[in-house]
Scaffold this motif. Structure first.
Motif, mmCIF file in Angstrom:
data_model
loop_
_atom_site.group_PDB
_atom_site.id
_atom_site.type_symbol
_atom_site.label_atom_id
_atom_site.label_comp_id
_atom_site.label_asym_id
_atom_site.label_seq_id
_atom_site.Cartn_x
_atom_site.Cartn_y
_atom_site.Cartn_z
ATOM 1 N N ILE A 19 38.069 12.175 24.065
ATOM 2 C CA ILE A 19 37.023 13.171 23.792
ATOM 3 C C ILE A 19 37.184 14.570 24.334
ATOM 4 C CG2 ILE A 19 35.085 13.133 22.153
ATOM 5 C CD1 ILE A 19 35.916 10.529 22.413
ATOM 6 N N ARG A 20 37.652 15.392 23.776
ATOM 7 C CA ARG A 20 36.897 17.210 24.400
ATOM 8 C C ARG A 20 36.081 17.645 23.295
ATOM 9 N NH1 ARG A 20 41.462 18.820 28.636
ATOM 10 N NH2 ARG A 20 42.380 16.240 28.959
ATOM 11 N N VAL A 21 35.588 18.950 23.773
ATOM 12 C CA VAL A 21 35.282 19.439 22.770
ATOM 13 C C VAL A 21 36.107 20.753 22.620
ATOM 14 C CG1 VAL A 21 33.359 21.947 22.683
ATOM 15 C CG2 VAL A 21 32.600 20.006 23.695
ATOM 16 N N ASN A 40 33.365 17.847 17.980
ATOM 17 C CA ASN A 40 34.232 16.685 19.036
ATOM 18 C C ASN A 40 34.509 16.179 18.914
ATOM 19 O OD1 ASN A 40 32.346 16.777 21.239
ATOM 20 N ND2 ASN A 40 30.346 15.890 19.703
ATOM 21 N N THR A 95 27.930 17.202 17.519
ATOM 22 C CA THR A 95 28.542 18.854 18.489
ATOM 23 C C THR A 95 27.717 17.970 19.641
ATOM 24 O OG1 THR A 95 28.311 21.355 18.165
ATOM 25 C CG2 THR A 95 26.549 20.260 16.873
ATOM 26 N N THR A 96 27.506 19.390 20.633
ATOM 27 C CA THR A 96 27.021 19.411 21.907
ATOM 28 C C THR A 96 25.695 20.509 22.039
ATOM 29 O OG1 THR A 96 27.959 21.191 22.594
ATOM 30 C CG2 THR A 96 29.161 19.493 22.854
ATOM 31 N N ILE A 106 34.807 15.098 27.050
ATOM 32 C CA ILE A 106 33.500 14.276 26.652
ATOM 33 C C ILE A 106 33.885 13.422 28.008
ATOM 34 C CG2 ILE A 106 31.519 13.112 24.677
ATOM 35 C CD1 ILE A 106 31.586 16.377 24.077
#
Length: 679
Positions: free
Chosen positions: A584-586, A635, A667-668, A678
């Protein structure tokens, strides 16, 4: 079903469950009586094959898949497995259970359609098809709604489901509306292909006059045949289905390839067992279809005409069941009048045999069944517990305590005669598709057994004349043996236990009715019996009624526009290694646009820190406008296998919180670079 078995094998089929939703009690109205019928045939030493499978094509599948953001193949795979599991849990045993998307069915459908084309029973015709200018797509079947041209009621594209029930051809609806965007549709010309159903009027009249099965099926179909039959459009504008020969832009109508599934599943059975599928479909062995009352038209008119045109055998009988009501209300999933097989029944610990008995014994097969928890409770407690279960348990417990084995003694001629006459009547009733009559007749033998036990007072005889007492209980065990064989088609799981309780080592499911009069063997050791059917208590039934009531209230609130967030159940625990597999990545959304073929899907390009943006399809069009998506930090699950949704490849999945009516992207809380992991 004759009193004596035929030398010809019998093929029994069930109408195919549609692979776009869960199994409910309404489904079982067809499958359980069919299973009872097949088991009874086999008990009468009749060679029988039982096939079914999932119906996987057509517009409802595509519509549901688009709404859920999955491919049609993923959707039907999920529900095919679900139905297969539910049937097995409900003790419905098919010799083959396939899907209409199997290669066997594709190939058989192409063979039959090609044969109809070759024999000039199919022709091209330019017709007007509903078209949505906003979605830029043609609208087959469930993609269009409007007004029925025959009765003026609201109708869907393929059937006047709210009014006269008539099958509707493409282009017939008045005031067409797109069911995707709800905007007005228009009619455009397009070439499609038609089956010359009108040429089969005389054949169908003759076929239906001699068709076996239930009168409701035959008479309903005869009523339509006596009117003028219209030719039948057998192609649709869909990407999902069996391709029409020579036309990659068209598929065959689902009501062409779905019944052909019966043939394909028989072929698969033959391949697996070394059997002969052609003895049914190109020979003279009987074919019996069990169906719901809502698909009589297709099975008694379209299907036999198509088979005749392609030189295949026609069905010899069509058995149509009555529909199901829930608590005296018309069955409706949208309004909450539904009982789900898994979550409302099996998951609450109810034995499959109770529902099986209820559905076959409640009323005549062609009449409407009203599923009521209170009536269900009363029928089970009064009949299965109070009559059958009581006779089996009290007699076997008495015998076990006082003898420990089946005692010596002759079987009374009166008892044998009663068993013979009852068995003959049960066979006759099942053969006439009168399953309630068969159940009542078998239950009457259990009542006779209770009377026989009671009137002979073995509890007194054991003190006065143990030999005479032994004869009485041996006669009761003979009655028990007969009852187990008679009830096995209806309550197979419970009767398997009962069979062992009377000391039988054979398989009760393959034992025949003829064994009912074969004397039980004196000296056979008996174990302490267990109670087969336990009383359904008021508090459990009240619990089930509350669940039903809450579902109806929730559905009514939803119809009224009252939003309610349901608490989701927690999923089972996993190991950290399972989570670690997720990458999982931004991401940052670069572009966003609607997908024309769907009202729910957006095509996004997302910067995940790679050389180029990643294309992702997300089911967010109902919650976000494309322009407000651009620039959002999200995400993204990036190692999900690529899939195609509405023809667009998706290489990832956005994470969001779902509260039913409200959806929010995750979101972050601090600015992070695209590609940040993540953890």
């Amino acid at each position: 079903m004759p009193n004596t078995p035929s030398d010809k094998a019998v093929l029994v089929t069930c109408g195919l469950p549609y692979a776009n939703g869960k199994a409910h009690v309404g489904h079982l109205r067809t499958y359980i009586p069919a299973d009872v019928y097949v088991r009874s045939l086999k008990k009468n030493s009749q060679e029988t094959t039982f096939v079914c499978g999932s119906d996987t094509h057509g517009t409802p599948i595509v519509v549901n898949a688009e709404e859920l953001g999955v491919t049609p193949k993923e959707l039907v795979r999920k529900y095919h497995v679900h139905f297969d599991e539910m049937f097995k849990k409900m003790e419905v045993v098919f010799d083959a259970f396939g899907t209409t998307d199997d290669d066997t069915n594709h190939n058989r459908t192409l063979d039959i359609v090609s044969k109809l084309i070759e024999k000039d029973y199919v022709y091209p015709k330019v017709i007007e098809i509903a078209y949505c200018p906003q979605c830029d797509r043609f609208l087959p079947d469930r993609y269009v709604a409007g007004t029925c041209p025959h009765c003026g009621e609201k109708a869907r594209g393929d059937e006047c489901d709210q009014g006269c029930g008539k099958h509707l051809e493409p282009g017939e609806l008045n005031e067409p509306v797109c069911t995707i965007c709800r905007g007005p549709a228009e009619y455009k010309e397009q070439e499609h292909f038609f089956f010359k159903l009108s040429e089969f009027s005389d054949f169908l009249q003759e076929h239906l006059e001699k068709l076996g099965g239930t009168l409701n099926a035959r008479n309903y179909a005869l009523g339509w045949v006596k009117q003028e039959l219209s030719d039948w459009c057998i192609t649709r504008n869909l990407e999902w289905g069996v391709r029409f020969p020579g036309h990659d832009d068209l598929v065959v109508y689902v009501w062409v390839d779905a019944p052909i599934g019966y043939i394909a599943f028989t072929e698969e059975w033959a391949k697996a067992t070394g059997g002969d599928w052609e003895k049914f479909w190109k020979g003279d062995c009987p074919i019996i279809h069990f169906i719901g009352g809502d698909i009589i038209y297709h099975h008694c008119i379209f299907w036999p005409a198509m088979l005749k045109g392609a030189d295949y055998s026609q069905p010899s009988a069509v058995v149509a069941s009555g529909m199901v009501k829930i608590e005296d209300r018309t069955f409706s999933k949208s309004r909450g009048y539904v009982v789900w097989v898994e979550e409302d029944y099996l998951n609450h610990g109810f034995h499959p045999d109770l529902l099986r008995y209820y559905l076959v014994s409640y009323t005549s097969h062609t009449k409407e069944v009203n599923f009521s928890w209170k009536i269900f409770q009363d029928k089970i407690n009064t009949e299965l517990v109070g009559v059958l279960g009581n006779f089996l348990y009290r007699n076997l417990l008495f015998t076990f305590k006082n003898f420990g084995e089946i005692p010596e003694g002759d079987i009374d001629p009166e008892v044998i005669e009663k068993i013979i006459s009852t068995t003959e009547e049960v066979i006759r009733a099942n053969g006439d598709y009168e399953f309630k009559k068969a159940a009542d007749t078998a239950m009457a033998l259990a009542s006779y057994g209770n009377s026989y036990f009671q009137s002979n007072e073995p509890w007194k005889l054991i003190k006065e004349d143990k030999e005479a007492c032994g004869k009485v209980v041996k006669n009761c065990i003979q009655l028990a043996k007969a009852l187990i064989l008679l009830f096995e088609p209806m309550t197979p799981g419970s009767m398997e236990i009962a069979w062992k309780q009377i000391g039988m080592n054979s398989d009760v499911h393959t034992a025949t009715y003829e064994e009912a009069t074969v004397a039980v063997i004196s000296g056979t050791k008996l174990a302490k019996p267990q109670i087969l059917f336990t009383k359904l208590e008021d508090d459990k039934i009240e619990e089930m009624e509350k669940i039903s009531s809450k579902r109806v209230k929730t559905a009514m609130a939803k119809e009224a526009g009252i939003k309610e967030v349901e608490k989701m159940e927690f999923k089972e625990e996993i190991e950290y290694d399972d989570f670690a597999k997720l990458d999982i990545r931004v991401g940052k959304i670069v572009t966003a646009e609607k997908i024309k073929k769907s009202k729910k899907l957006l095509r996004l390009e997302v910067d995940i820190g790679d050389d180029s943006p990643r294309q992702v399809v997300a089911g967010l069009a109902e919650y976000y406008e494309p322009e407000e998506m651009i620039g959002k930090i999200v995400n993204v699950l990036v190692n999900l296998k690529p899939v195609k949704l509405c023809g667009v490849e998706s290489r990832g999945m956005l994470l969001a919180a779902d509260a039913g009516e409200r959806v929010s992207l995750l979101t972050t809380d601090k600015e992070m670079d695209p590609g940040s992991c993540i953890r």
